[in-house]
Every structure is written in C-alpha cells, then in structure tokens.
Design a protein around this motif. Structure first.
Motif, PDB file in Angstrom:
ATOM      1  N   THR A   2      38.479  15.689  51.138  1.00  0.00           N
ATOM      2  CA  THR A   2      38.322  16.889  50.337  1.00  0.00           C
ATOM      3  C   THR A   2      38.459  16.526  48.820  1.00  0.00           C
ATOM      4  O   THR A   2      38.635  15.317  48.566  1.00  0.00           O
ATOM      5  CB  THR A   2      39.467  18.003  50.859  1.00  0.00           C
ATOM      6  OG1 THR A   2      40.768  17.094  50.489  1.00  0.00           O
ATOM      7  CG2 THR A   2      39.356  18.203  52.218  1.00  0.00           C
ATOM      8  N   ASP A  10      31.217   8.660  47.556  1.00  0.00           N
ATOM      9  CA  ASP A  10      31.906   9.813  47.224  1.00  0.00           C
ATOM     10  C   ASP A  10      32.401   9.377  46.037  1.00  0.00           C
ATOM     11  O   ASP A  10      32.236   8.492  45.172  1.00  0.00           O
ATOM     12  CB  ASP A  10      32.903  10.062  48.105  1.00  0.00           C
ATOM     13  CG  ASP A  10      33.700   8.908  48.631  1.00  0.00           C
ATOM     14  OD1 ASP A  10      33.998   8.128  47.786  1.00  0.00           O
ATOM     15  OD2 ASP A  10      34.256   8.727  49.737  1.00  0.00           O
ATOM     16  N   ASP A  69      31.098  14.405  54.397  1.00  0.00           N
ATOM     17  CA  ASP A  69      32.275  13.479  54.205  1.00  0.00           C
ATOM     18  C   ASP A  69      33.598  14.460  54.477  1.00  0.00           C
ATOM     19  O   ASP A  69      33.808  15.617  53.872  1.00  0.00           O
ATOM     20  CB  ASP A  69      32.416  13.143  52.637  1.00  0.00           C
ATOM     21  CG  ASP A  69      33.353  12.002  52.422  1.00  0.00           C
ATOM     22  OD1 ASP A  69      34.459  11.940  52.966  1.00  0.00           O
ATOM     23  OD2 ASP A  69      32.908  11.069  51.592  1.00  0.00           O
ATOM     24  N   GLY A  78      35.787  14.172  48.609  1.00  0.00           N
ATOM     25  CA  GLY A  78      34.621  14.593  49.680  1.00  0.00           C
ATOM     26  C   GLY A  78      33.142  14.860  48.846  1.00  0.00           C
ATOM     27  O   GLY A  78      32.225  15.402  49.404  1.00  0.00           O
TER      28      GLY A  78
END
Length: 940
Positions: free
Chosen positions: A366, A415, A363, A370
């Motif tokens: 961040t 995520d 991914d 992520g």
C-alpha cells in the motif's frame, strides 16, 4: 435470487472499450445457476462473444463464475461460501474481467455475494469454569466467552440468554469494532454453604430465518473469600508492529494489580481470543504480561490485530482489557505482471497504436510501496499505455521486417518503495513479412558480348536481382520485356530463364547484320500484388572471320575474260593493273594482303602486298611469251585466315592483233577442254543410270517370282499324265509291252522334292506315227522346267570312274548281264532303253503326286486310253532304285512313302469312272514360272 445488474460504460483514452457491470446473488447457490445475462447487460451480441473468444480473467486461483458464450450468460461454476470467501468482510464480492479479442476489449464484472443464515452461533469451548468467592459483592462481573457467528447482517449473532437466572444476569456492551462482549453480573450473593457449585447454560441466538443458536455450559465453583479482583492499568492498550517482524519480537506489555495478598494477589495473564489467528501469531507471558510475536505477520493478510487479555488471581477474580496492534506495511511484494492477452505475430504494415499485448499489474503493498510504474526496453517501436492497473503495449512507430524480423520486448514494473522492488517479463513478437520491397538488380545496367555464328541456346550472361522480403515475397522471377530489335521482337534474339536469370541466345548472330542491341529484363517477386524492377542489358556481337575477301576487280564472270595489255617496251615497275578486293568483316579480319600464287613467269611480275598493284619487276624481252596468266591470292588477317583467288590474263605485245591471235587460240583450247569435261560427265551419268535401272529390274523380277511361288505353293495342281499316240518300245525288252511318256506340270516349289530329271542319254527314240513327231521333241525342250535353277544348261558328261555293266543298271534292261564297256567309249556304258526312261519318269511323277496329295482315286491319274483295269498293282515299284540318266544320284523311296503308296493302291483298286476317248490327249497346264523358263530356253 438475482440482484440488480448495474452497468457502467466508459471509453479509455487509448482506444480500448471498458465497461463495468455488477450482479448480486446469494451464497450457496447450486452449480449452473444463472448469475446474469452478460450479453444483454453489456449490449453485446452472442456472436461477438464467440468470435472474440470471450473469457474470464481473474487473479484468484479459484474460479466461482463461468461464462457461457453460446447463451451469453454468467453461471455459477463452484459452490460459493461467503464465510470462507470473505469472512467478516462486508460487502462480499467477486471481481473479474471479461476479455475479448479481435479487437481487444475487456469489461469488469462484480458479483456481490449475499449472506444467508447457514451458520449457527458457536462457542470455542463447550464449557467454561469459574471460581467465585462467596464474598463476591453484588454487581461483580465475570467475562464470558463470546460466541461467534460466521454469518453477517441480520443473520449474525443477536442476543444471549442465561439460564437459570437465580444468581446471575447477562450484560452486553459493544466494542468500537461493533462486536458484543458478554459479561455475567452477580445479582445475588453466593452462599458456598448452600451451593458449592452452580451450573448455568449460556445460549447465543442469531436473527436469521430460521433462527439458529449455540450453547455453552458455565460451571461456577464457589470459593472462600477473595474480595479484591485484579485491575489492568488501562482498559485499552495500543501497539504497533512491522510486518515480517521476527519471532520473539515484543509487541507490548500489559499490567494488572490486585490489592489482595498471598495467593489471592497472584495474577495470571492470558489471551482469550477465539476463532481467529491471534493465538497463532502472538502469545503473552502469564507472569509478566509481555506479548511477543510467535508467527508470521503479513500486512496484506491482516492490517491490525485486536487481542483480548485476561488477568486473574488465584481467588478467581479477573479483569479484562484489549490490546490493538497496528501492522505497518513493508515493501516486501514485487509488482505482479499478469498477461491478459497477447499476440505473437504482427504484420510489418500494422498501423500505429495497434494493441499487441494487454497486461494487468498488481502490487499487494500500500501507499508508495504499492505505486507501480512500468516501462519497456529501449530501442523498440512499442510503448505502454496505462489505465489504473491495466496496461496496453501498442505500436509506437512503423515496423520493418527487413530491419528487424522480431523483437524481444522486456516490460519492467517497479514500485516506489524503499528499496524499490521490480519485476519484468519478456514478450517475444515476430514481424510477419509484407511484400513492400521490389527486387533490386546487382547492377544498374549490364553489358555482355558474344561471338557471332554462335550456337542457338548458348548462354550469354546472367542477371541477378535480390529481394529483401522473405519467403514467397522474395522469390524472384525474370521476364524478358517485349521490345523490337531491327523490327522484330527481341524474343527472337534472346530468351531469359525465369528462375536463374540466365540469358540464352535464340538464334545465331551475324556481326555483318547486327553489331549490338539493347533489351530490358524485368525482375518480379512472388508477392501479392507483385513488385518488379527493370534493368537494361546491352549485347555486343563480336566479329568472327567468317567471310572471305571478295574481288571487285578484275571482274570474274563465266562468259568473259578480262585481258590486260603490256607493251614489250614497258620499263621496270610498269603498272599492269590493280586487283581490288574487300572483306565485309571488321578489324584485322578485314585487313587484306595480296600475293602472287601462280604465274607464267614469276620473274616478270609482282603484286603489291597491301595495294594489290601488279607491276613489272624487269624489262620485258622479246623472248617473253605473249600470253601471261597470273593467279593472285587475296588473304585476310583473321584466324584462321580466309582467301580468294583471281586470274589475270596479261598479253605481252606491242600490237593488239598479235595479242588477239594468242588469246583466240587460248579460247579455243579452253572451249575444247570444257566440251571434253561435259562429255565425260554425261557418260558417267548415263552409266550410273543404267546400272541403277538394272538393279531395280532384277530386284523386281526376284520379288515377282517369290510372290508367284507363294501363290502356286498353296494351289493344288494335279499331275496330268500324257500318252503319245502309237508310241511303243522297239526293243521289246521291258516289263511293259509299251513305253509310256508322262508330261508333268510342277510349281516352282517342286524343286524342294527329292526327285531330279536328267536329259536322255541318247536320242535313239523311234517315232512310229508321223502325227506324233513333236512329242519327244517337246518333251526334250520342256525338260528344263523341271531342272534346278542353278544347274547348267547342258549336262556334263559322266566322270571316268563310272563303270556300269548291264547287270548294274536299274530297270528291266539291267536284268541280263553283259560285258563291261571300256571307259571313254561313249557318254554311257550302254544307252538306257526308252522303257527305262518311261519307268523312271512314271516313278518321279508318282513321287510328285504323293507330295501334293492331288492324285485322285482310280488309275493314278492315267488316261482312259489305257485299260481301265490298269492300276498300280500292274506297275512294278521302280522307286526302289530309280536311276536318272545324266545324273550321279539314285533315288530311293523311304518306307513311309512305300506304305502310303500301298494304301493309295488299295484305294485305287476300285474301277475309275468311264471317260470318253478324245482324239488328242490334253497337254499339261504350264505355270507362269515354267512359261518364263521355257521362253528363256528358246531364246538361248
């Protein structure tokens, strides 16, 4: 140049081998250059790399490194340009994984790229122009364009040089990010009247080996006085922008002030960034200093921007500042699921924690955006085990192909962003069959029935078993297990078809011998090893009415008769005797009934239908004969019913002697009848034997004659003439002076020729010599040899329509005419002479000799008793019209035979060899067939 290889080896908690190795190589190495010995550094054998199908897995689309399995080394696949790969990022490295299968393993490899001095410092513009007032004070600074060197480290830009150095000097200072800004400082006041335009050369030099440089022309136009330069309110501005912000979004606003008035105080704003994408993403309003978004902002590409701003007035005075824009991450990237290795088929007996698929999750966001969590679909016997961004799909419970032949496993990764983004992939996995299920019969036991006296090979029953496995493991074969039935193998009773399970009877069953039997059938599948199960089959034999009743009493034997006595004083219902019979069948097939079939007096006796008791049904009178013969028939209740009869002889008498006399007469009559029957049968047998013997003898004789005829047909027996001594023509009317007699020997096939010989019309043959008295008689007796087999023994007299006169006769005797002889005065109108008989006989002999081709050259086989000069030319051709006495036929030779006779006569003109005169001429040899005919003739 090869750098150090650093190896880190660890073992993951879920059973996968993991290791990391790092190599360092310079950029721009040619293709095929060695990067490192991977097999040696990882401690792997090259055979393992080949058998495990080692390959490189990377998330990047371009592959710069390749793996040589045979050598176990890493080689440069494509040209590596550090500046294009990493730009200004240091250190620059390539990251990829080495994947092995069977078992699955992966290793992480890092290849650091060392920079070489392959790029010279460059300026975005080749020329920079300044307008500087002559009133500019000493120490005034002018910002110059910064040179850019794509190299890094010592190969990066190191210093600047400005020539000439009469009025200006260079001033360098580093920014917070480590870049060097270049300013030009006025050291000596300008004098527009002396130099209206000044040209300078700015040189940027790097520190590489060899050293490289770049230049830019600086053109300075000296203006009139403008003594105040624009001044920014801040030396450094900071702003924040969200990625994916739409175009037109205002990021920040900068301001500068100029103390001058008029045109010298008018400020113009601009962005001075070079060699990056700042001008493509941002722009500044040159009037108000607003900075807006004009391009796509992607946090994953650049996390911040540094914008260099310039404020200048019309007088040429400037001031600079910078704007640092931080990009805020937005959860705009779904997790990426990359399948590193997978298996499409797994055996149902696979062990727990068997790795099925290896995937990598990435991914680009961040923080929480992520962070990725993965899970599989429900109700599947698989689970994901994770290590960093690598996940393994392993078996979590036992597999059963019979319950599920395959799985569609959905792996979903999401995520922690808001809102959360997710992606999924479906893995199709087939479960291969293992022979783990034995065949199962439809019933726990079987029972079948068959009627006795069945035909061998008859189908009795069918057993059926099913196997939950698949393909060869589910192919069921049926086997008859060995077991004894009444001391003999069960295979002698039944057989089972290995494919269909149909049970057939091997023999014909007899209910009286065996009523039922058991055996076991085994169902075995085609797996390895095979699995099997058993079932018990019971076969019941059904009775059939195949046995007639058997009479136990009275006993019926060939040599004795049982007699029962009934006194004349017996009352009604007197029990005479009881017929006892049994039937070996069962059920209603063994139910017996008794009936009186015949009786001397039906009104006197009756038989019990169920018990077979013979009783009187009326009072015995004196008129009833002593001898009473009763025939009782015993029938069973089968369909169709079978029966047996028994004869009971009852003597109606008060005393035994009276009954005995009647029974003795009966025995004598019976003995007489038995003898008569015996003699009739014996006579029939004798007649049949004689008839068969005659037929065999006749057939044997026919075969023997046929074989003898075949033997003599191929033998060349000559015609032997015979001349009786002193035999002459008494009438003297023929052409020849003497009459000649021929004795001819013929084979049984001679009857196929065209000649026939008949009996002489009269017996007026004169014997001149007493020694030759038997000649003509023998000729007459042996004439039957030449007769046809089907001709009668005695020649019939001629028909009444025969009317030959003397002129119509063949031969010399017919040359003279005579009166016709009335019909019926004798067997012939006029008997032929002996010369005519001899001539006819000679003509026939000549025909036979020509047919057999046995006539030798010379005198036509005539005896040497006749003159040696006598040849065929002295004998008239009587074959033109040969009359055979006693026959209605006239022989006529065909032209071909006449021509052959003429040729033979020419050959016989030569004198024959001299032969000594014998006292008695030889007799013609007789064939076996002629001997038999002669013998039969004499017997008759």
């Amino acid at each position: 140049m090869k750098g150090r290889a650093v190896l880190f080896l660890s073992l993951l908690w879920f059973g996968l081998a993991f290791a990391q190795v790092t190599y360092t190589i310079p950029e721009e190495k040619p293709k095929g250059s060695l990067v490192g010995n991977l097999a040696q550094d990882l401690g792997l054998e090259r055979k393992r790399l080949i058998s495990g199908k080692a390959r490189i897995y990377t998330r990047e689309s371009d592959e710069y490194i390749e793996l040589n399995r045979e050598r176990g080394v890493l080689l440069v696949k494509e040209r590596i340009d550090r500046e294009a790969l990493c730009r200004q990022t240091t250190p620059c490295a390539l990251h990829f994984q080495i994947i092995l299968e069977d078992p699955m393993e992966f290793y992480t490899v890092t290849v650091q790229i060392m920079d070489i001095n392959d790029n010279a410092p460059t300026f975005e513009r080749g020329e920079m122009k300044f307008k500087i007032s002559e009133s500019a004070v000493t120490g005034a600074t002018f910002v110059l364009e910064r040179a850019v060197d794509l190299d890094a480290g010592v190969n990066d830009l190191q210093r600047y040089e400005l020539k000439p150095k009469d009025n200006f000097a260079l001033k360098l200072h580093k920014n917070a990010n480590g870049n060097k800004n270049v300013e030009m400082v006025l050291q000596k006041p300008l004098d527009r009247e002396k130099d209206e335009q000044i040209s300078l050369v700015l040189t940027a030099v790097d520190g590489g080996e060899p050293q490289m440089s770049g230049t830019m022309m600086i053109v300075i136009t000296v203006l009139d006085v403008n003594d105040n330069a624009p001044v920014f309110t801040q030396h450094t501005y900071k702003a924040t922008v969200t990625e994916n912000s739409p175009k037109g979004t205002v990021v920040a606003t900068v301001r500068a002030s100029d103390a001058d008035h008029g045109t010298n105080g008018k400020i113009t704003y601009s962005i001075t960034n070079t060699l990056d994408d700042v001008k493509k993403i941002f722009e500044i309003n040159d009037t108000n200093g607003k900075i807006v978004v004009i391009g796509q902002i992607d946090y994953e590409v650049s996390r911040y921007f540094e914008i260099n701003l310039l404020a200048s007035d019309d007088g040429g005075l400037t001031d600079s500042c910078k704007l640092i824009v931080d990009v805020q991450d937005v959860n705009d990237n779904k997790p990426e699921i990359n399948i590193m290795s997978k298996s499409s088929v797994i055996a149902e007996d696979a062990k727990l924690n068997t790795v099925v698929t290896m995937i990598n999750i990435e991914d680009k966001d961040t923080g929480d955006n992520g962070k990725v969590h993965c899970f599989t679909s429900d109700n599947v016997p698989f689970v994901l085990k994770s290590s960093n961004n690598f996940h393994s799909l392993v078996t979590d419970s036992e597999l059963d192909r019979e319950r599920a032949a395959g799985y569609n496993i959905t792996v979903t990764c999401s995520d922690e962003g808001v809102p959360s983004l997710s992606s999924s992939v479906t893995l199709t996995l087939q479960i291969s069959d293992v022979n783990d299920n034995p065949p199962v019969f439809e019933r726990s036991s079987y029972e079948a029935s068959i009627v006795e006296n069945n035909t061998p090979g008859l189908s009795i029953f069918t057993v059926k078993a099913r196997d939950a496995d698949w393909n060869q493991n589910a192919r069921v074969s049926y086997i008859l297990e060995d077991s004894p039935v009444n001391g003999v193998p069960v295979s002698s009773y039944v057989s089972v078809s290995s494919d269909s399970g149909v049970i057939h009877a091997v023999r014909s069953f007899d209910y009286e011998q065996i009523k039922d039997f058991h055996f076991r059938v085994k169902a075995q599948d085609g797996g390895s090893p095979p699995l099997s199960s058993n079932v018990t089959v019971k076969v019941l034999i059904q009775d059939q009415n195949d046995n007639p009743p058997q009479v136990l009493y009275p006993v019926q034997t060939g040599g004795s008769v049982v007699y029962e006595m009934v006194p004349r004083s017996a009352d009604v219902g007197y029990l005479v005797t009881k017929v006892v019979a049994v039937d070996v069948d069962s059920g209603q097939n063994a139910w017996l009934s008794y009936k009186l079939q015949r009786a001397t007096d039906r009104a006197l006796f009756e038989v019990g239908l169920q018990n077979g008791e013979i009783r009187t049904i009326r009072q015995v009178s004196d008129k009833d004969p002593v001898k009473q013969i009763l025939t009782v028939i015993v029938e069973d209740n089968g369909q169709p019913s079978r029966s047996a009869t028994v004869t009971v002889t009852v003597g109606v008498a008060d005393s035994f002697p009276e009954a005995l006399s009647e029974m003795s007469d009966f025995a004598q009559d019976k003995e007489y009848d038995d003898n008569l029957t015996f003699y009739l049968v014996l006579a029939l047998a004798v007649v049949s034997f004689l008839f068969i013997t005659c037929v065999v003898v006749i057939i044997s004789v026919k075969i023997y004659r046929w074989r003898q005829s075949r033997v003599l047909y191929h033998s060349n027996l000559p015609v032997i003439p015979y001349y009786p001594p002193r035999y002459s023509d008494t009438l003297g009317t023929g052409t020849l002076q003497h009459v000649y007699n021929y004795e001819v020997c013929r084979t049984t096939d001679s009857r196929k020729s065209d000649c026939k010989f008949g009996r002489a019309g009269s017996q007026n043959v004169l014997i001149m010599d007493p020694s030759s008295t038997g000649t003509m008689q023998r000729l007459q007796s042996e004439k039957s040899i030449l007769d046809e087999p089907d001709s009668p023994v005695e020649q019939k007299p001629p028909n009444n329509d025969w009317r030959f006169n003397q002129g119509q006769r063949p031969g010399p005797s017919g040359a003279t005419g005579g009166p016709e002889v009335a019909m019926g005065t004798g067997p012939w109108p006029q008997p032929p002479t002996e010369a005519e008989q001899l001539q006819a006989l000679m003509a026939a002999a000549n025909e036979v000799s020509e047919a057999t081709a046995t006539l030798g050259p010379g005198t036509m086989g005539l005896s040497t008793r006749y003159s040696p000069q006598f040849t065929l030319q002295h004998v008239p051709d009587y074959r033109q019209n040969v009359y055979i006495p006693g026959s209605t036929a006239t022989l006529t030779s065909n032209p071909q035979q006449q021509q052959a006779t003429a040729q033979q006569a020419a050959q016989q003109a030569l004198p024959p060899p001299q032969v000594s005169v014998q006292p008695e001429p030889p007799k013609a040899a007789q064939t076996p067939a002629s001997k038999k005919k002669s013998t039969k003739k004499e017997k008759k």
